[in-house]
Motif scaffolding. Sequence first.
Motif, PDB file in Angstrom:
ATOM      1  N   THR A  41      41.797  43.961  41.954  1.00  0.00           N
ATOM      2  CA  THR A  41      40.986  42.892  41.382  1.00  0.00           C
ATOM      3  C   THR A  41      39.666  43.442  40.854  1.00  0.00           C
ATOM      4  OG1 THR A  41      41.945  41.258  42.894  1.00  0.00           O
ATOM      5  CG2 THR A  41      39.882  40.665  41.816  1.00  0.00           C
TER       6      THR A  41
ATOM      7  N   SER B 239      36.116  42.284  38.490  1.00  0.00           N
ATOM      8  CA  SER B 239      35.330  41.164  37.981  1.00  0.00           C
ATOM      9  C   SER B 239      34.298  41.685  36.988  1.00  0.00           C
ATOM     10  CB  SER B 239      34.632  40.426  39.123  1.00  0.00           C
ATOM     11  OG  SER B 239      35.579  39.857  40.014  1.00  0.00           O
TER      12      SER B 239
ATOM     13  N   ASP C  15      32.016  38.614  30.165  1.00  0.00           N
ATOM     14  CA  ASP C  15      32.772  38.694  28.914  1.00  0.00           C
ATOM     15  C   ASP C  15      32.095  39.584  27.876  1.00  0.00           C
ATOM     16  OD1 ASP C  15      30.670  37.088  28.153  1.00  0.00           O
ATOM     17  OD2 ASP C  15      31.903  35.491  27.293  1.00  0.00           O
TER      18      ASP C  15
ATOM     19  N   LYS D 293      35.201  30.952  34.729  1.00  0.00           N
ATOM     20  CA  LYS D 293      35.912  32.206  34.945  1.00  0.00           C
ATOM     21  C   LYS D 293      37.364  32.065  34.481  1.00  0.00           C
ATOM     22  CE  LYS D 293      33.186  33.287  39.100  1.00  0.00           C
ATOM     23  NZ  LYS D 293      32.413  34.413  38.526  1.00  0.00           N
TER      24      LYS D 293
ATOM     25  N   THR E  50      41.154  34.347  34.682  1.00  0.00           N
ATOM     26  CA  THR E  50      41.867  35.482  35.269  1.00  0.00           C
ATOM     27  C   THR E  50      42.894  36.029  34.275  1.00  0.00           C
ATOM     28  OG1 THR E  50      41.597  34.621  37.512  1.00  0.00           O
ATOM     29  CG2 THR E  50      43.325  36.249  37.155  1.00  0.00           C
TER      30      THR E  50
ATOM     31  N   ARG F  40      44.525  42.461  38.242  1.00  0.00           N
ATOM     32  CA  ARG F  40      43.951  41.366  37.467  1.00  0.00           C
ATOM     33  C   ARG F  40      42.476  41.631  37.203  1.00  0.00           C
ATOM     34  NH1 ARG F  40      42.895  36.311  41.617  1.00  0.00           N
ATOM     35  NH2 ARG F  40      41.844  37.499  43.262  1.00  0.00           N
ATOM     36  N   VAL F  41      42.007  41.074  36.092  1.00  0.00           N
ATOM     37  CA  VAL F  41      40.589  41.144  35.739  1.00  0.00           C
ATOM     38  C   VAL F  41      40.074  39.722  35.595  1.00  0.00           C
ATOM     39  CG1 VAL F  41      38.882  41.892  34.048  1.00  0.00           C
ATOM     40  CG2 VAL F  41      40.840  43.357  34.573  1.00  0.00           C
ATOM     41  N   ILE F  42      39.044  39.401  36.383  1.00  0.00           N
ATOM     42  CA  ILE F  42      38.426  38.075  36.325  1.00  0.00           C
ATOM     43  C   ILE F  42      37.200  38.165  35.432  1.00  0.00           C
ATOM     44  CG2 ILE F  42      37.372  36.218  37.668  1.00  0.00           C
ATOM     45  CD1 ILE F  42      38.988  37.223  40.081  1.00  0.00           C
ATOM     46  N   VAL F  43      37.184  37.359  34.385  1.00  0.00           N
ATOM     47  CA  VAL F  43      36.116  37.405  33.384  1.00  0.00           C
ATOM     48  C   VAL F  43      35.265  36.148  33.491  1.00  0.00           C
ATOM     49  CG1 VAL F  43      35.572  37.542  30.925  1.00  0.00           C
ATOM     50  CG2 VAL F  43      37.540  38.796  31.850  1.00  0.00           C
ATOM     51  N   THR F  44      33.947  36.342  33.578  1.00  0.00           N
ATOM     52  CA  THR F  44      32.994  35.227  33.595  1.00  0.00           C
ATOM     53  C   THR F  44      32.313  35.133  32.238  1.00  0.00           C
ATOM     54  OG1 THR F  44      32.569  35.517  35.951  1.00  0.00           O
ATOM     55  CG2 THR F  44      30.951  34.251  34.715  1.00  0.00           C
TER      56      THR F  44
END
Length: 267
Positions: A97, A99, A102, A183, A185, A205-209
């Motif tokens: 994971t 984070s 953007d 966010k 995913t 996975r990459v979580i983008v805010t």
Amino acid sequence: AFTPSNRGGFQSPLPSGIIFTNGVYLIQLTSPAQATTLLNSLSFTPIPNLIPVPNTSNVTFTAFASDTNGLDSVTRTSVVHIASANDAPTLSVGTTTFSILDTATATPFTGVSMADVDNSGLQPLTVAVRVSNTNGGFLTVGSSGFASNNFNYTFTGSPTNATLAVRQLTFVPVANHIPVTLKETNNFTLTVTDGYAPQTNNAIRVIVTSTNDAPVIDGVSVAHQSVQTGNSVQPFSIVTLRDVDQNDDLARTNGQSLSLQVALSGA
């Protein structure tokens, strides 16, 4: 004796009464019955993962007997046919994971390792990476050797080269794709195969805010605009306002909602 000699060997230690010297296995002086028993006890084991899958190899054994008067028997041969057995490749992914904002990028495969014991560890592997959320971002391949086709990325090479290549892939999110502070995913499917036994992992996975960008106002004149008393002027007639951020109401496609304030001052 047997050839080729690098395909395997008899058990170790050898049965008592058998010695190995100058590339030949000798059964020491004994009776025919005892020699037969010793010969029958020899067990040949091929070296695993030496022959490339799906190839085969033959090992030829030659044997003869000599009596105490120095007379030799007819030389006999026997052949063992070795078929290579495939082992599935192994795949580990390390950290799963990540984070980011953007406005940043991520290298989510830096912990990935691949291996395959076949062909002495050199069996070619094909690696495929698929981006699940094609609206949220994409991978750049750089000089990794990966080929890109519609958000599917592939590479073929040795396990070492495949590992080095996948670690170079960089995820680039689509900026301002979702409203500010929300966010999203982005999941990846990673598959490695030796052509016989594919291994798949869906954990990375990459979580983008989404980050806020300041609005922009253009067209404001810095020059004085003259107007006579009793008349009017439109000082903002060519002004434009814009904001690249996604509106909280996704139905509004012209950017983030803005509040405009105009202050008057003069002497």
